[in-house]
Scaffold this motif. Structure first.
Motif, mmCIF file in Angstrom:
data_model
loop_
_atom_site.group_PDB
_atom_site.id
_atom_site.type_symbol
_atom_site.label_atom_id
_atom_site.label_comp_id
_atom_site.label_asym_id
_atom_site.label_seq_id
_atom_site.Cartn_x
_atom_site.Cartn_y
_atom_site.Cartn_z
ATOM 1 N N UNK A 96 52.397 -45.318 -15.890
ATOM 2 C CA UNK A 96 52.869 -44.325 -14.945
ATOM 3 C C UNK A 96 51.897 -44.232 -13.767
ATOM 4 N N UNK A 97 52.456 -43.946 -12.591
ATOM 5 C CA UNK A 97 51.645 -43.762 -11.400
ATOM 6 C C UNK A 97 52.038 -42.501 -10.672
ATOM 7 N N UNK A 98 51.147 -42.011 -9.834
ATOM 8 C CA UNK A 98 51.399 -40.834 -9.012
ATOM 9 C C UNK A 98 50.938 -41.125 -7.595
ATOM 10 N N UNK A 99 51.739 -40.748 -6.603
ATOM 11 C CA UNK A 99 51.405 -41.006 -5.211
ATOM 12 C C UNK A 99 51.659 -39.751 -4.395
ATOM 13 N N UNK A 100 51.075 -39.684 -3.231
ATOM 14 C CA UNK A 100 51.198 -38.515 -2.369
ATOM 15 C C UNK A 100 51.708 -38.914 -0.996
ATOM 16 N N UNK A 101 52.311 -37.943 -0.326
ATOM 17 C CA UNK A 101 52.799 -38.145 1.036
ATOM 18 C C UNK A 101 52.558 -36.871 1.812
ATOM 19 N N UNK A 102 51.744 -36.943 2.842
ATOM 20 C CA UNK A 102 51.462 -35.773 3.669
ATOM 21 C C UNK A 102 52.707 -35.381 4.460
ATOM 22 N N UNK A 103 52.862 -34.098 4.685
ATOM 23 C CA UNK A 103 53.986 -33.633 5.486
ATOM 24 C C UNK A 103 53.770 -34.034 6.943
ATOM 25 N N UNK A 104 54.800 -33.857 7.751
ATOM 26 C CA UNK A 104 54.715 -34.269 9.162
ATOM 27 C C UNK A 104 53.648 -33.515 9.922
ATOM 28 N N UNK A 105 53.172 -32.400 9.363
ATOM 29 C CA UNK A 105 52.113 -31.639 10.039
ATOM 30 C C UNK A 105 50.759 -32.303 9.886
ATOM 31 N N UNK A 106 50.654 -33.281 8.939
ATOM 32 C CA UNK A 106 49.406 -34.017 8.762
ATOM 33 C C UNK A 106 49.497 -35.318 9.547
ATOM 34 N N UNK A 107 48.808 -35.374 10.634
ATOM 35 C CA UNK A 107 48.876 -36.542 11.512
ATOM 36 C C UNK A 107 48.190 -37.734 10.865
ATOM 37 N N UNK A 108 48.837 -38.904 11.016
ATOM 38 C CA UNK A 108 48.222 -40.153 10.565
ATOM 39 C C UNK A 108 48.387 -40.441 9.100
ATOM 40 N N UNK B 138 43.396 -33.588 -0.965
ATOM 41 C CA UNK B 138 43.509 -32.616 0.131
ATOM 42 C C UNK B 138 44.979 -32.222 0.363
ATOM 43 N N UNK B 139 45.638 -31.871 -0.724
ATOM 44 C CA UNK B 139 47.054 -31.542 -0.661
ATOM 45 C C UNK B 139 47.278 -30.124 -0.145
ATOM 46 N N UNK B 140 48.395 -29.947 0.545
ATOM 47 C CA UNK B 140 48.769 -28.662 1.116
ATOM 48 C C UNK B 140 50.257 -28.425 0.878
ATOM 49 N N UNK B 141 50.722 -27.159 1.051
ATOM 50 C CA UNK B 141 52.161 -26.902 0.923
ATOM 51 C C UNK B 141 52.958 -27.802 1.852
ATOM 52 N N UNK B 142 54.121 -28.218 1.396
ATOM 53 C CA UNK B 142 55.038 -29.101 2.112
ATOM 54 C C UNK B 142 54.685 -30.581 1.955
ATOM 55 N N UNK B 143 53.469 -30.898 1.441
ATOM 56 C CA UNK B 143 53.188 -32.294 1.102
ATOM 57 C C UNK B 143 54.085 -32.682 -0.068
ATOM 58 N N UNK B 144 54.276 -33.967 -0.248
ATOM 59 C CA UNK B 144 55.137 -34.445 -1.326
ATOM 60 C C UNK B 144 54.357 -35.343 -2.285
ATOM 61 N N UNK B 145 54.755 -35.297 -3.538
ATOM 62 C CA UNK B 145 54.204 -36.218 -4.525
ATOM 63 C C UNK B 145 55.375 -36.977 -5.152
ATOM 64 N N UNK C 181 60.407 -45.745 -8.628
ATOM 65 C CA UNK C 181 60.107 -44.345 -8.366
ATOM 66 C C UNK C 181 61.052 -43.497 -9.202
ATOM 67 N N UNK C 182 60.485 -42.619 -10.027
ATOM 68 C CA UNK C 182 61.276 -41.842 -10.976
ATOM 69 C C UNK C 182 61.746 -40.528 -10.374
ATOM 70 N N UNK C 183 60.826 -39.780 -9.788
ATOM 71 C CA UNK C 183 61.203 -38.538 -9.105
ATOM 72 C C UNK C 183 60.053 -38.078 -8.234
ATOM 73 N N UNK C 184 60.333 -37.106 -7.388
ATOM 74 C CA UNK C 184 59.322 -36.538 -6.518
ATOM 75 C C UNK C 184 59.616 -35.081 -6.262
ATOM 76 N N UNK C 185 58.697 -34.397 -5.628
ATOM 77 C CA UNK C 185 58.924 -32.998 -5.284
ATOM 78 C C UNK C 185 58.049 -32.611 -4.110
ATOM 79 N N UNK C 186 58.490 -31.602 -3.394
ATOM 80 C CA UNK C 186 57.706 -31.024 -2.306
ATOM 81 C C UNK C 186 56.855 -29.905 -2.886
ATOM 82 N N UNK C 187 55.577 -29.900 -2.565
ATOM 83 C CA UNK C 187 54.654 -28.938 -3.149
ATOM 84 C C UNK C 187 54.836 -27.561 -2.529
ATOM 85 N N UNK C 188 54.858 -26.556 -3.383
ATOM 86 C CA UNK C 188 54.958 -25.172 -2.938
ATOM 87 C C UNK C 188 53.552 -24.604 -2.761
#
Length: 278
Positions: free
Chosen positions: A222-234, A202-209, A121-128
């Motif tokens: 290279x690859x890209x992955x997503x992580x839903x914020x805690x407000x996205x259940x499941x 279906x990305x939203x603010x506070x989700x992470x990539x 994993x090279x880097x990540x960021x929280x989406x604004x």
């Protein structure tokens, strides 16, 4: 005595190619060199007389692949390509298609636990909010853009110079993003392609990539992955758990502020470095 099978000299200095099958003569065309005419004969012989039929040149890796290429074509199609000169270009396109397919299969096998691959994993960021909004752009933190992504050409000051970057997601889907440097806001951004990725995931603010690089001794991608914020259940992060994915929230806020500031000028509106009116 002819030097090559099926090759006949022409009065204008060119060379003709012909082949006999089932007591019938098939004319394959006229060529500028004797070798080109001999190659044409070999190609027709492969289709008309099988792979082990008489030929002018020994088999090699490329000619062995021709049997597969010709298997998708009728005799009339093969002879037609030889006559109109399109055979070589279409055969090369087939070779490239085969290589691309083999490369895709190699990448697909990565997800099945292939031996020898390492994933970093090279880097990540929280989406604004602006990253997933109507601006259709993702701001890449400057220090990561400079360190990990290719340099964007800057020979044309004032223009949105760009390159294309490709990333695989965990489902092995390939995504292409236009990568630019906006001088007006001094920002590195993904533009074209990013909006479709946001909608699909279906990305939203506070989700992470997160961006990762996977390789073995022979290949890497290279690859890209997503992580839903805690407000996205499941939802959960498939990659980067426990490896310290960096989140550059302050950099993002500064980039957003600079972009918004650059949009308004005292003499009109300038959007993304392009003067709209004024």
């Amino acid at each position: 005595m002819e030097k090559y099978k099926g090759v006949v000299p022409q009065q204008n200095g060119n060379w003709g190619a012909q082949i006999y099958t089932n007591n019938q003569r098939i004319w394959l065309g006229t060529f500028k060199s004797e070798i080109d005419a001999a190659i044409a004969y070999d190609r027709a012989s492969k289709k008309l007389r099988s792979a082990d039929g008489p030929r002018n040149f020994p088999l090699n890796k490329s000619t062995l692949l021709e049997a597969s290429f010709q298997s998708h074509c009728s005799i009339e199609t093969v002879v037609g390509m030889i006559k109109d000169g399109s055979y070589q270009a279409k055969f090369e396109a087939y070779q490239m298609q085969k290589k691309d397919k083999e490369s895709d299969n190699n990448i697909l096998s990565v997800g099945k636990g292939s031996f020898g691959f390492s994933r970093r994993v090279v880097f990540g960021k929280e989406l604004t909010p602006s990253d997933v909004g109507k601006l259709n752009r993702l701001v890449i933190p400057k220090r990561y853009a400079v360190e990990h992504f290719p340099r964007v050409p800057d020979e044309l000051p004032g223009f949105a110079n760009e390159v294309n970057l490709w990333f695989y997601d965990p489902e092995k889907r390939l995504w292409k993003f236009r990568y630019c440097y906006w001088k007006s806001s001094q920002s590195f951004v993904f533009t074209r392609g990013w909006n479709q990725f946001v909608k699909d995931k279906k990305l939203m603010p506070k989700d992470k990539i997160s961006f990762y690089y996977q390789q073995n001794l022979e290949m890497g991608f290279w690859g890209i992955d997503t992580c839903k914020s805690t407000s996205h259940i499941g939802s959960s992060l498939k990659l980067g758990v426990g490896v310290g994915v960096a989140v550059e929230e302050e950099d993002d806020k500064m980039d957003d502020q600079m972009i918004q500031t650059s949009q308004v000028k005292s003499h009109g509106l300038k959007l993304f470095g392009v003067q709209i009116f004024g």
